[in-house]
Enzyme design. Structure first.
Site, PDB file in Angstrom:
ATOM      1  N   ASP A  70      -5.577  18.647 -16.172  1.00  0.00           N
ATOM      2  CA  ASP A  70      -5.919  17.268 -16.521  1.00  0.00           C
ATOM      3  C   ASP A  70      -5.419  17.050 -17.948  1.00  0.00           C
ATOM      4  O   ASP A  70      -5.954  17.627 -18.891  1.00  0.00           O
ATOM      5  CB  ASP A  70      -7.438  17.060 -16.408  1.00  0.00           C
ATOM      6  CG  ASP A  70      -7.860  15.616 -16.686  1.00  0.00           C
ATOM      7  OD1 ASP A  70      -7.179  14.943 -17.487  1.00  0.00           O
ATOM      8  OD2 ASP A  70      -8.876  15.174 -16.126  1.00  0.00           O
ATOM      9  N   ARG A  89       0.841  -1.205   0.000  1.00  0.00           N
ATOM     10  CA  ARG A  89       0.000   0.000   0.000  1.00  0.00           C
ATOM     11  C   ARG A  89       0.874   1.253   0.000  1.00  0.00           C
ATOM     12  O   ARG A  89       0.521   2.277  -0.563  1.00  0.00           O
ATOM     13  CB  ARG A  89      -0.956  -0.004   1.208  1.00  0.00           C
ATOM     14  CG  ARG A  89      -1.775   1.272   1.342  1.00  0.00           C
ATOM     15  CD  ARG A  89      -3.117   1.071   2.063  1.00  0.00           C
ATOM     16  NE  ARG A  89      -2.999   0.290   3.279  1.00  0.00           N
ATOM     17  CZ  ARG A  89      -2.482   0.738   4.446  1.00  0.00           C
ATOM     18  NH1 ARG A  89      -2.061   1.987   4.543  1.00  0.00           N
ATOM     19  NH2 ARG A  89      -2.412  -0.039   5.501  1.00  0.00           N
ATOM     20  N   LYS A 146      -6.923   5.906 -20.094  1.00  0.00           N
ATOM     21  CA  LYS A 146      -7.140   6.327 -21.480  1.00  0.00           C
ATOM     22  C   LYS A 146      -5.867   6.122 -22.306  1.00  0.00           C
ATOM     23  O   LYS A 146      -5.426   5.012 -22.455  1.00  0.00           O
ATOM     24  CB  LYS A 146      -7.642   7.769 -21.485  1.00  0.00           C
ATOM     25  CG  LYS A 146      -8.750   8.051 -20.438  1.00  0.00           C
ATOM     26  CD  LYS A 146     -10.027   7.279 -20.679  1.00  0.00           C
ATOM     27  CE  LYS A 146     -11.023   7.332 -19.514  1.00  0.00           C
ATOM     28  NZ  LYS A 146     -11.375   8.649 -19.002  1.00  0.00           N
ATOM     29  N   TYR A 156     -14.755  16.593 -17.578  1.00  0.00           N
ATOM     30  CA  TYR A 156     -15.184  15.217 -17.370  1.00  0.00           C
ATOM     31  C   TYR A 156     -16.252  15.170 -16.270  1.00  0.00           C
ATOM     32  O   TYR A 156     -16.076  15.758 -15.199  1.00  0.00           O
ATOM     33  CB  TYR A 156     -13.970  14.362 -16.977  1.00  0.00           C
ATOM     34  CG  TYR A 156     -14.328  12.937 -16.725  1.00  0.00           C
ATOM     35  CD1 TYR A 156     -14.697  12.101 -17.779  1.00  0.00           C
ATOM     36  CD2 TYR A 156     -14.365  12.418 -15.442  1.00  0.00           C
ATOM     37  CE1 TYR A 156     -15.062  10.794 -17.544  1.00  0.00           C
ATOM     38  CE2 TYR A 156     -14.721  11.112 -15.201  1.00  0.00           C
ATOM     39  CZ  TYR A 156     -15.077  10.300 -16.252  1.00  0.00           C
ATOM     40  OH  TYR A 156     -15.445   9.007 -16.023  1.00  0.00           O
TER      41      TYR A 156
END
Ligand SMILES: *Cc1c(COP(=O)(O)O)cnc(C)c1O
Length: 392
Positions: free
Chosen positions: A185, A61, A210, A113
């Site tokens: 972004d 983690r 993406k 988005y």
């Protein structure tokens, strides 16, 4: 934290061309075994050889070598200091907005988005943060919207789905003058075409799902910081929210990145041809594509990017034609998402932008005739032939 040999190797990559950096990554090979494909460290925890002796790894983690290889690679590609790989773009953005204190204010692109909109309006608004949505092409309006409580400016460029272009350099000057963080972004263009940190941004975020991964097979988010002072926040988020990318998914994104340059070139070439073709179709009323010379943001684009990417939106003559196209495509897939090898066609109204209130969508132009297409890397004649038969 990492062995010295790791850092020696890391430094050797700095002077390569971008196309070579994507192939060779952070370390590229595993420095211990020489494995050319960076190993998948599928382990939850790490053994300490003896008391007080650590390999620098404790628990996945917190740190995992495969995830770190992806993170180093992304820091190199974006020209940042540190990168962080999250379990999704949404997780990356949740951690980003987690930097806000109650009462702080953020200014964002008005056309963005849908999931980012939801994070702001449905989650962070409830803890007392405030958000202003603006057309970032209007830098005067941006300056006018700044308040004493403003902490951050968040820009998508080109925007999703209207392909509006924002001037990152100018906005970064405004941000600096007011002591604000500028976040970009960079999902649509990737560092292959646009490197916001070099243009003055402080943080870059990605849906790595993406183009970075590029094969429609992983959900991933990436954050890259320009200054080390910003990194501690994200390290804390990974450690405390536990939203880091898993080792195998990290490896898939690393594998995808190796062909980023080739894929982006082809997406870009194909999209230009398809955009020109769409513009000539009688049933297509308007095409939104950042690469058109008569696009209002064209001059800004050529000053800050080296290509226009693979995304096109367009408006058809009727809702019936839109439904006919979505149902009629054969090779092209009617599916959410973008940036993969396959051409995907999307209906923003009920898919990606479903969370945006109707009045805002209407104002932007996201209506029942509106289509978004992510141009893949197939032969462009096949993409056009499929669109042509579905529109006929
Ligand atoms: C898809 C997307 C996101 C969200 O990323 P996920 O990986 O789906 O969580 C954020 N921003 C943009 C621009 C996107 O396209």
């Amino acid at each position: 934290m990492v062995n010295d040999c790791y850092y020696d190797e890391f430094d050797k990559k700095e002077n390569l061309h971008f196309d070579s950096k994507v192939v060779h990554g952070g370390l590229g090979c595993d420095p211990i075994t020489g494995a050319v494909s960076f190993p998948i460290f599928q382990t939850a925890t790490f053994r300490h050889r003896e008391f007080g002796v650590s390999t620098g790894y404790d628990y996945t983690r917190l740190q995992n070598p495969t995830r770190q290889e992806l993170e180093r690679t992304m820091a190199i590609l974006e020209g940042g200091t540190d990168a962080f790989a999250f379990s999704s773009g949404q997780a990356a953005n949740m951690s980003l907005f987690g930097i806000l204190n109650p009462g702080e204010h953020v200014i964002l692109s008005d056309d963005i988005y849908g999931g980012t909109f939801r994070i702001c309006e449905d989650i962070f608004k409830n803890v007392g943060c405030d958000f202003t949505w603006l057309d970032m092409a209007d830098v005067d309006a941006l300056e006018g919207a700044i308040r004493p409580s403003t902490r951050m400016i968040f820009v998508e460029t080109p925007t999703n789905p209207m392909m509006k272009v924002a001037d990152i350099r100018r906005i970064s000057e405004v941000a600096k003058a007011h002591g604000l963080l500028l976040v970009v972004d960079n999902t649509f263009l990737t560092p292959y075409f646009q490197r916001p940190l070099e243009l003055g941004a402080d943080i870059v975020v990605h849906s790595g799902t993406k183009y970075l991964c590029g094969h429609n097979d992983v959900i991933c988010g990436i954050v890259v910081t320009k200054e080390p002072s910003l990194s501690e926040h994200f390290r804390m988020q990974l450690k405390s929210r536990g939203n880091g990318l898993a080792p195998f998914d990290s490896w898939l994104v690393l594998r995808g990145l190796k062909t980023l340059s080739l894929r982006m070139q082809r997406h870009n070439e194909n999209a230009r041809i398809v955009a020109d073709w769409l513009r000539k179709q009688p049933k297509v009323k308007k095409v939104y594509y950042a690469g058109f010379e008569d696009h209002v943001g064209y001059d800004i684009s050529i000053g800050q990017t080296t290509g226009f990417g693979g995304m096109i939106s367009f408006e058809l003559d009727s809702e019936e034609t839109a439904h006919q196209l979505l149902s009629g495509v054969k090779m092209i897939l009617f599916a959410e998402s973008l940036g993969g090898t396959e051409t995907l066609i999307t209906y923003p109204l009920t898919q990606t932008h479903e969370s945006i209130p109707d009045d805002i969508r209407k104002k932007l132009g996201i209506n029942e005739r509106f289509i978004r297409i992510s141009i893949g890397i197939e032969h462009v004649d096949d993409i056009i032939a499929d669109l042509a038969q579905a529109l006929a």
